[in-house]
Design a protein around this motif. Structure first.
Motif, PDB file in Angstrom:
ATOM      1  N   UNK A 105     -12.864  -1.359  -3.710  1.00  0.00           N
ATOM      2  CA  UNK A 105     -12.626  -0.016  -4.215  1.00  0.00           C
ATOM      3  C   UNK A 105     -11.209   0.443  -3.884  1.00  0.00           C
ATOM      4  N   UNK A 106     -10.765   0.191  -2.651  1.00  0.00           N
ATOM      5  CA  UNK A 106      -9.414   0.600  -2.263  1.00  0.00           C
ATOM      6  C   UNK A 106      -8.356  -0.124  -3.073  1.00  0.00           C
ATOM      7  N   UNK A 107      -8.550  -1.436  -3.319  1.00  0.00           N
ATOM      8  CA  UNK A 107      -7.577  -2.187  -4.106  1.00  0.00           C
ATOM      9  C   UNK A 107      -7.441  -1.583  -5.501  1.00  0.00           C
ATOM     10  N   UNK A 108      -8.588  -1.177  -6.088  1.00  0.00           N
ATOM     11  CA  UNK A 108      -8.533  -0.526  -7.396  1.00  0.00           C
ATOM     12  C   UNK A 108      -7.936   0.868  -7.310  1.00  0.00           C
ATOM     13  N   UNK A 109      -8.284   1.583  -6.274  1.00  0.00           N
ATOM     14  CA  UNK A 109      -7.782   2.943  -6.088  1.00  0.00           C
ATOM     15  C   UNK A 109      -6.255   2.964  -5.980  1.00  0.00           C
ATOM     16  N   UNK A 110      -5.711   1.938  -5.330  1.00  0.00           N
ATOM     17  CA  UNK A 110      -4.262   1.874  -5.126  1.00  0.00           C
ATOM     18  C   UNK A 110      -3.549   1.118  -6.240  1.00  0.00           C
ATOM     19  N   UNK A 111      -4.312   0.620  -7.231  1.00  0.00           N
ATOM     20  CA  UNK A 111      -3.723  -0.132  -8.362  1.00  0.00           C
ATOM     21  C   UNK A 111      -2.873  -1.306  -7.882  1.00  0.00           C
ATOM     22  N   UNK A 112      -3.366  -2.024  -6.889  1.00  0.00           N
ATOM     23  CA  UNK A 112      -2.553  -3.084  -6.298  1.00  0.00           C
ATOM     24  C   UNK A 112      -2.314  -4.260  -7.235  1.00  0.00           C
ATOM     25  N   UNK A 113      -3.172  -4.431  -8.219  1.00  0.00           N
ATOM     26  CA  UNK A 113      -3.005  -5.551  -9.146  1.00  0.00           C
ATOM     27  C   UNK A 113      -2.305  -5.146 -10.436  1.00  0.00           C
ATOM     28  N   UNK A 114      -1.839  -3.911 -10.501  1.00  0.00           N
ATOM     29  CA  UNK A 114      -1.108  -3.463 -11.692  1.00  0.00           C
ATOM     30  C   UNK A 114       0.267  -4.132 -11.739  1.00  0.00           C
ATOM     31  N   UNK A 137       4.054  -4.742 -11.804  1.00  0.00           N
ATOM     32  CA  UNK A 137       5.229  -4.030 -11.334  1.00  0.00           C
ATOM     33  C   UNK A 137       5.079  -3.319  -9.999  1.00  0.00           C
ATOM     34  N   UNK A 138       3.919  -3.435  -9.354  1.00  0.00           N
ATOM     35  CA  UNK A 138       3.765  -2.796  -8.041  1.00  0.00           C
ATOM     36  C   UNK A 138       4.647  -3.521  -7.025  1.00  0.00           C
ATOM     37  N   UNK A 139       5.577  -2.837  -6.375  1.00  0.00           N
ATOM     38  CA  UNK A 139       6.473  -3.507  -5.413  1.00  0.00           C
ATOM     39  C   UNK A 139       5.681  -4.147  -4.266  1.00  0.00           C
ATOM     40  N   UNK A 140       6.186  -5.287  -3.801  1.00  0.00           N
ATOM     41  CA  UNK A 140       5.482  -5.972  -2.718  1.00  0.00           C
ATOM     42  C   UNK A 140       5.436  -5.105  -1.466  1.00  0.00           C
ATOM     43  N   UNK A 141       6.467  -4.328  -1.223  1.00  0.00           N
ATOM     44  CA  UNK A 141       6.480  -3.465  -0.038  1.00  0.00           C
ATOM     45  C   UNK A 141       5.323  -2.478  -0.075  1.00  0.00           C
ATOM     46  N   UNK A 142       4.986  -1.972  -1.271  1.00  0.00           N
ATOM     47  CA  UNK A 142       3.858  -1.050  -1.386  1.00  0.00           C
ATOM     48  C   UNK A 142       2.540  -1.781  -1.175  1.00  0.00           C
ATOM     49  N   UNK A 143       2.428  -3.002  -1.751  1.00  0.00           N
ATOM     50  CA  UNK A 143       1.223  -3.803  -1.543  1.00  0.00           C
ATOM     51  C   UNK A 143       1.013  -4.055  -0.052  1.00  0.00           C
ATOM     52  N   UNK A 144       2.108  -4.384   0.641  1.00  0.00           N
ATOM     53  CA  UNK A 144       2.012  -4.668   2.080  1.00  0.00           C
ATOM     54  C   UNK A 144       1.546  -3.433   2.842  1.00  0.00           C
ATOM     55  N   UNK A 145       2.091  -2.282   2.500  1.00  0.00           N
ATOM     56  CA  UNK A 145       1.727  -1.064   3.214  1.00  0.00           C
ATOM     57  C   UNK A 145       0.259  -0.713   2.985  1.00  0.00           C
ATOM     58  N   UNK A 146      -0.194  -0.843   1.750  1.00  0.00           N
ATOM     59  CA  UNK A 146      -1.590  -0.510   1.460  1.00  0.00           C
ATOM     60  C   UNK A 146      -2.536  -1.553   2.053  1.00  0.00           C
ATOM     61  N   UNK A 147      -2.160  -2.819   1.993  1.00  0.00           N
ATOM     62  CA  UNK A 147      -2.991  -3.883   2.571  1.00  0.00           C
ATOM     63  C   UNK A 147      -3.118  -3.698   4.074  1.00  0.00           C
ATOM     64  N   UNK A 148      -2.035  -3.256   4.708  1.00  0.00           N
ATOM     65  CA  UNK A 148      -2.082  -2.992   6.145  1.00  0.00           C
ATOM     66  C   UNK A 148      -3.082  -1.886   6.459  1.00  0.00           C
ATOM     67  N   UNK A 149      -3.115  -0.856   5.592  1.00  0.00           N
ATOM     68  CA  UNK A 149      -4.087   0.229   5.773  1.00  0.00           C
ATOM     69  C   UNK A 149      -5.510  -0.279   5.555  1.00  0.00           C
ATOM     70  N   UNK A 150      -5.709  -1.108   4.546  1.00  0.00           N
ATOM     71  CA  UNK A 150      -7.041  -1.580   4.182  1.00  0.00           C
ATOM     72  C   UNK A 150      -7.672  -2.436   5.276  1.00  0.00           C
ATOM     73  N   UNK A 151      -6.838  -3.174   6.007  1.00  0.00           N
ATOM     74  CA  UNK A 151      -7.397  -4.054   7.043  1.00  0.00           C
ATOM     75  C   UNK A 151      -8.052  -3.265   8.173  1.00  0.00           C
ATOM     76  N   UNK A 152      -7.726  -1.989   8.285  1.00  0.00           N
ATOM     77  CA  UNK A 152      -8.329  -1.158   9.321  1.00  0.00           C
ATOM     78  C   UNK A 152      -9.828  -0.961   9.094  1.00  0.00           C
TER      79      UNK A 152
END
Length: 261
Positions: free
Chosen positions: A164-173, A175-190
């Protein structure tokens, strides 16, 4: 969510350059040592330990050091004496690398406490997004149907939240910058349990290996890490029997014949 079992693979071991060793021995007068040892990958670990030990006393042959009038020529006997006399510093030259797969972060958090003589490279959940939650259950837990039903339900809910979080953050859209993917993935691991399975490369020298095997297979150790280092110990007895053959096993505990090496 999927059930997994901790796995250990030995992926690297010592490799000696016998030409360079021969050149050194020709200078100090120890040429015959090479005639007594077997050469090749399975033997390099024990040969390196013996080489390091003999250089301390120049004990390649009697007479090279006036204080040495006789030497042990049998490698197994020589290394047994190294262990018995706690001459553990020579064992620090001999290192092995393991790929530890499907081990929980519970186990890895305990393992990283063994820093001396070890190197660790672990899968980073800051970069690696969780699309499932691999999980190990001990036998006693698997035998409890109600526990397994509730545990599986909880893990599946946590796994669904990851998606759900991956979809909420549009991580697979696109053009999403890798830095943003990293930041959101870091949050998700919590929101992943500490028991989630991961992987790492763990390298240790023989002195450290002997210490960790004894401590982490002891009855009071956490049960997953006991399982893990029981597997490590089994590999090492086959790989270097002269360096690990002094252990006895009692109820899963690997007890060395010689301690404080």
């Amino acid at each position: 969510m999927r059930h997994v079992e901790p796995q250990v693979r030995l992926i690297a071991r010592p490799r000696l350059d016998y030409d360079e060793i021969a050149a050194y021995l020709a200078e100090v007068g120890g040429d015959r040592w090479l005639e007594r040892v077997d050469r090749g990958e399975p033997d390099d670990a024990q040969n390196l330990a013996e080489f390091a030990g003999r250089i301390c006393y120049r004990s390649w042959e009697p007479g090279l050091n006036p204080n040495v009038t006789r030497i042990r020529t049998d490698q197994e006997e020589y290394l047994r004496n190294i262990l018995a006399s706690a001459h553990g510093s020579v064992l620090e030259h001999v290192t092995f690398s393991f790929a530890l797969h499907n081990v929980s972060r519970v186990a890895t958090h305990e393992l990283v406490r063994h820093r001396a003589g070890a190197a660790v490279s672990q899968e980073s959940l800051r970069f690696v997004r969780l699309d499932d939650l691999p999980f190990w259950f001990p036998d006693w837990a698997r035998e409890d149907p109600e526990l397994m039903r509730r545990a599986t339900s909880l893990l599946e809910q946590m796994e669904q939240f990851q998606h759900w979080m991956a979809g909420r953050f549009d991580l697979d859209a696109e053009g999403v910058p890798f830095a943003e993917k990293k930041a959101k993935t870091s949050f998700m691991r919590r929101f992943a349990p500490e028991g989630v399975a991961t992987g790492l490369v763990w390298t240790a020298n023989v002195r450290t290996l002997r210490h960790v095997i004894e401590n982490r297979t002891a009855p009071g150790a956490e049960e997953e890490i006991r399982l893990l280092f029981g597997k490590v110990a089994e590999l090492m007895v086959k790989e270097a029997p002269a360096l690990f053959g002094d252990y006895t096993v009692q109820d899963g505990a690997w007890i060395p014949g010689w301690r404080k090496v």
